[in-house]
Design a protein around this motif. Structure first.
Motif, PDB file in Angstrom:
ATOM      1  N   ALA A  66       7.373   3.011 -10.614  1.00 20.62           N
ATOM      2  CA  ALA A  66       7.368   3.835  -9.463  1.00 20.62           C
ATOM      3  C   ALA A  66       7.712   3.044  -8.248  1.00 20.62           C
ATOM      4  N   ALA A  67       8.590   3.421  -7.461  1.00 19.87           N
ATOM      5  CA  ALA A  67       8.914   2.598  -6.306  1.00 19.87           C
ATOM      6  C   ALA A  67       8.240   3.075  -4.928  1.00 19.87           C
ATOM      7  N   TRP A  68       7.620   2.107  -4.410  1.00 19.35           N
ATOM      8  CA  TRP A  68       6.901   2.296  -3.068  1.00 19.35           C
ATOM      9  C   TRP A  68       8.013   2.344  -1.878  1.00 19.35           C
ATOM     10  N   THR A  69       8.988   1.809  -2.140  1.00 20.81           N
ATOM     11  CA  THR A  69      10.057   1.770  -0.984  1.00 20.81           C
ATOM     12  C   THR A  69      10.628   3.077  -0.817  1.00 20.81           C
ATOM     13  N   TYR A  70      11.081   3.570  -2.061  1.00 21.47           N
ATOM     14  CA  TYR A  70      11.372   4.748  -2.070  1.00 21.47           C
ATOM     15  C   TYR A  70      10.489   5.994  -1.588  1.00 21.47           C
ATOM     16  N   ALA A  71       9.418   5.873  -1.735  1.00 25.15           N
ATOM     17  CA  ALA A  71       8.413   6.719  -1.088  1.00 25.15           C
ATOM     18  C   ALA A  71       8.102   6.620   0.240  1.00 25.15           C
ATOM     19  N   LEU A  73       4.512   0.906  11.110  1.00 25.92           N
ATOM     20  CA  LEU A  73       3.376   1.566  10.567  1.00 25.92           C
ATOM     21  C   LEU A  73       3.302   2.957  10.311  1.00 25.92           C
ATOM     22  N   ALA A  74       2.565   3.226   8.991  1.00 20.80           N
ATOM     23  CA  ALA A  74       2.273   4.574   8.774  1.00 20.80           C
ATOM     24  C   ALA A  74       1.055   4.947   8.948  1.00 20.80           C
ATOM     25  N   ASP A  75       0.909   6.212   9.575  1.00 18.48           N
ATOM     26  CA  ASP A  75      -0.593   6.541   9.965  1.00 18.48           C
ATOM     27  C   ASP A  75      -1.141   7.170   8.641  1.00 18.48           C
ATOM     28  N   ASP A  76      -2.445   7.592   8.804  1.00 15.83           N
ATOM     29  CA  ASP A  76      -3.217   8.013   7.601  1.00 15.83           C
ATOM     30  C   ASP A  76      -2.856   9.104   6.902  1.00 15.83           C
ATOM     31  N   ASP A  77      -2.122  10.074   7.368  1.00 15.69           N
ATOM     32  CA  ASP A  77      -1.403  10.924   6.686  1.00 15.69           C
ATOM     33  C   ASP A  77      -0.366  10.703   5.878  1.00 15.69           C
ATOM     34  N   GLU A  78       0.631   9.569   6.565  1.00 18.29           N
ATOM     35  CA  GLU A  78       1.747   9.166   6.040  1.00 18.29           C
ATOM     36  C   GLU A  78       1.648   8.370   4.731  1.00 18.29           C
ATOM     37  N   VAL A  79       0.210   7.589   4.846  1.00 20.83           N
ATOM     38  CA  VAL A  79       0.311   6.814   3.794  1.00 20.83           C
ATOM     39  C   VAL A  79      -0.374   7.749   2.464  1.00 20.83           C
ATOM     40  N   ALA A  80      -1.096   8.560   2.981  1.00 22.81           N
ATOM     41  CA  ALA A  80      -1.774   9.660   1.861  1.00 22.81           C
ATOM     42  C   ALA A  80      -0.682  10.030   1.275  1.00 22.81           C
ATOM     43  N   ILE A  98       2.626   8.555   0.872  1.00 19.21           N
ATOM     44  CA  ILE A  98       3.424   7.713   0.237  1.00 19.21           C
ATOM     45  C   ILE A  98       2.682   7.627  -1.080  1.00 19.21           C
ATOM     46  N   ILE A  99       1.324   7.560  -0.893  1.00 21.48           N
ATOM     47  CA  ILE A  99       0.516   7.411  -2.190  1.00 21.48           C
ATOM     48  C   ILE A  99       0.768   8.344  -3.140  1.00 21.48           C
ATOM     49  N   GLU A 100       0.991   9.821  -2.767  1.00 18.39           N
ATOM     50  CA  GLU A 100       1.102  10.793  -3.755  1.00 18.39           C
ATOM     51  C   GLU A 100       2.480  10.517  -4.353  1.00 18.39           C
ATOM     52  N   HIS A 101       3.445  10.223  -3.649  1.00 16.14           N
ATOM     53  CA  HIS A 101       4.794  10.134  -4.326  1.00 16.14           C
ATOM     54  C   HIS A 101       4.839   9.054  -5.547  1.00 16.14           C
ATOM     55  N   VAL A 102       4.183   7.959  -5.124  1.00 14.91           N
ATOM     56  CA  VAL A 102       3.973   6.911  -5.976  1.00 14.91           C
ATOM     57  C   VAL A 102       3.178   7.158  -7.246  1.00 14.91           C
ATOM     58  N   GLU A 103       2.160   7.816  -6.860  1.00 15.31           N
ATOM     59  CA  GLU A 103       1.375   8.418  -7.994  1.00 15.31           C
ATOM     60  C   GLU A 103       2.148   9.360  -8.968  1.00 15.31           C
TER      61      GLU A 103
END
Length: 527
Positions: free
Chosen positions: A132-137, A167-174, A176-181
């Motif tokens: 699962a690609a982090w860069t794509y997310a 940088l990604a803010d907290d909502d963006e990080v969340a 991104i993690i959802e996409h990867v998961e």
């Protein structure tokens, strides 16, 4: 000096299944059989039934088809953990290099379900899979661009400016993690963290990815944040960051292409990795046997101070379609065609003995897998948008880094075979095969049960088998004419089906299977 890469002394030999009764579908008779897990290294006969190895014996075996493989090596098929070329022609090119499983793990792809569906619809001669690609997310979140499961989509993202150094803010990080998961829940083999292409991402974002990997008990496959021999922001620093996260979270974090990550600073980087491994940090390593990398010209690693960062003398170290570039040409390409794929020579191992010694430190690092970092094949003077796909074969007017065709043959010829200047090879044959087959399987098998049956010549193992002549195996691909298949592999079996027989491909054969973790819905997990 002859080096070994043997298992630790206290590691027990795996229990061996008894031979199944014959007759067998196929018998490989009288070959030099190598199994790197049990240290079998002897003249034996191998019987295949269906898709599995059914018998291994010093006595003759009866079979519907008996192939005389005397004076040939019979080894587990090679497993490539780092294969960007997931198209059908790329798979055939790798088959001639002994590869029976090619996985896109460093970059990865999204959506994962789309990737597996697309490849299954076309079929492959060899096994396939992706992380699962982090860069794509990250691109999806920072640029509002819906991912597509191919590298062309990723290449086009280099014309966008909001995802590589922000940088990604907290909502963006969340998000991104959802996409990867979601990619993991769809069967992704781990998390691809192509950090060198987006080095401006936050430390907390990286920490969140490591925690996600630990949660799902999958590896990360990481192109570390920095590629530079200069401090600060050096490759050494990028490796230290990865090691600290693996130690803190317990996540298994795999280091991609150690040779290009470390470059000319390989001695210090290899020592750092060895120290971490000796102290139980769950990291693994891979390398490819070349002193040149391949990337998009618009990547951050080729910004204005790139010569000093890589420790190379001048701009001619960078090539486009086999032609050395000037800095003015590089600047023009970065401005107008940032997604074009180039080759950059950070070492000259064929010309400089000291560079060959540096490359050895990566390739021969204890426990390191060999992985190609093979690229998709494109038209000469073309970009990934003109990638060679479909039933086109043999390749003509096609270009890629030569590792896309010859990585494993080059490794065998250069490290497992004695040359005219030495009486013995750099590695024993069994240790060389361990790096191409068993170690890659072991890197994945804790999270991907399929891999427990690969990388071995044992009864009950998948019949992914290569038969080759160590004396003549040769990589023919060059930096100017890379579309030349390797030679020396007489037979290649994938899941018991011959895809290469007597050096000739069977283009109708598509026995490759998906290497995939169980999809969340199949195990009752919430989506």
């Amino acid at each position: 000096m002859l080096m070994t890469d043997s298992p630790q002394e206290n590691q027990t030999r795996p229990a061996q299944l008894p031979n199944e009764p014959g007759p067998y579908d196929v018998v490989l008779a009288g070959g030099h059989v190598v199994d790197p897990e049990t240290n079998v290294n002897a003249i034996l006969n191998v019987g295949i039934i269906g898709d599995r190895i059914a018998a291994i014996s010093g006595k003759p075996l009866e079979g519907a088809t008996v192939i005389n493989v005397a004076d040939r090596i019979v080894a587990p098929g090679f497993i490539d953990l780092h294969a960007h070329g997931q198209q059908l022609p790329a798979a055939w090119m790798q088959a001639f290099d002994g590869v029976t499983t090619a996985l896109e793990l460093e970059s990865g792809l999204l959506p994962i379900a789309e990737f597996y569906e697309n490849v299954a619809g076309e079929g492959r001669p060899i096994n396939y899979g992706a992380s699962a690609a982090w860069t794509y997310a990250r691109i999806a979140e920072k640029e509002g661009k819906e991912p597509k499961a191919d590298l062309v989509w990723f290449q086009e993202a280099f014309s966008l400016s909001g995802w590589q150094n922000s940088l990604a803010d907290d909502d963006e990080v969340a998000h991104i993690i959802e996409h990867v998961e979601k990619g993991l829940e769809e069967g992704g083999l781990g998390i691809g963290i192509n950090g060198g292409y987006a080095p401006g991402y936050g430390r907390k974002e990286y920490h969140a990815l490591a925690k996600l990997a630990a949660k799902h008990n999958v590896p990360t496959f990481t192109h570390v944040r920095y590629l530079s021999v200069k401090e600060p922001n050096s490759g050494f620093e990028g490796l230290g960051e990865l090691i600290s996260l693996a130690a803190a979270t317990g996540a298994h974090m795999h280091i991609c292409h150690l040779n290009s990550v470390a470059g000319r600073d390989i001695k210090a980087c290899a020592e750092l990795i060895s120290e971490a491994q000796a102290n139980g940090v769950p990291i693994s390593v891979e390398a490819y046997p070349y002193g040149a990398c391949s990337s998009t010209v618009g990547a951050e690693v080729f910004d204005e101070d790139w010569l000093a960062r890589w420790g190379v003398e001048d701009a001619s170290a960078m090539e486009y379609n086999g032609k050395s570039l000037t800095q003015d040409e590089i600047n023009e390409m970065r401005e107008t065609r940032p997604g074009e794929v180039i080759v950059m020579h950070f070492l000259r191992p064929d010309d400089k003995p000291e560079d060959a010694e540096m490359l050895d430190l990566s390739v021969m690092h204890p426990g390191a897998a060999i992985a190609s970092d093979g690229m998709p094949w494109v038209r000469k003077d073309g970009s990934l948008a003109e990638s060679v796909e479909g039933d086109e074969w043999p390749l003509k007017d096609a270009f890629a880094h030569p590792r896309s065709a010859g990585c494993f043959s080059r490794f065998l010829a250069g490290w497992a075979r004695a040359d005219h200047e030495s009486l013995e090879p750099k590695l024993t044959l069994i240790d060389a095969i361990r790096k191409t087959s068993l170690i890659p399987a072991q890197i994945l098998e804790k999270s991907v049960p399929q891999m427990r049956s690969k990388g071995r010549i044992q009864v009950g193992a998948d019949a992914d088998i290569v038969v080759f002549d160590l004396a003549t195996v040769k990589d023919n691909a060059t930096f100017t004419e890379p579309a030349q298949r390797s030679t020396g592999f007489q037979h290649v079996f994938v899941n018991g089906t011959p895809i290469i027989q007597d050096g000739k491909e069977n283009l109708e054969a598509r026995p490759g299977r998906p290497i995939r973790r169980r999809v969340a819905e199949e195990v009752g997990q919430p989506r």
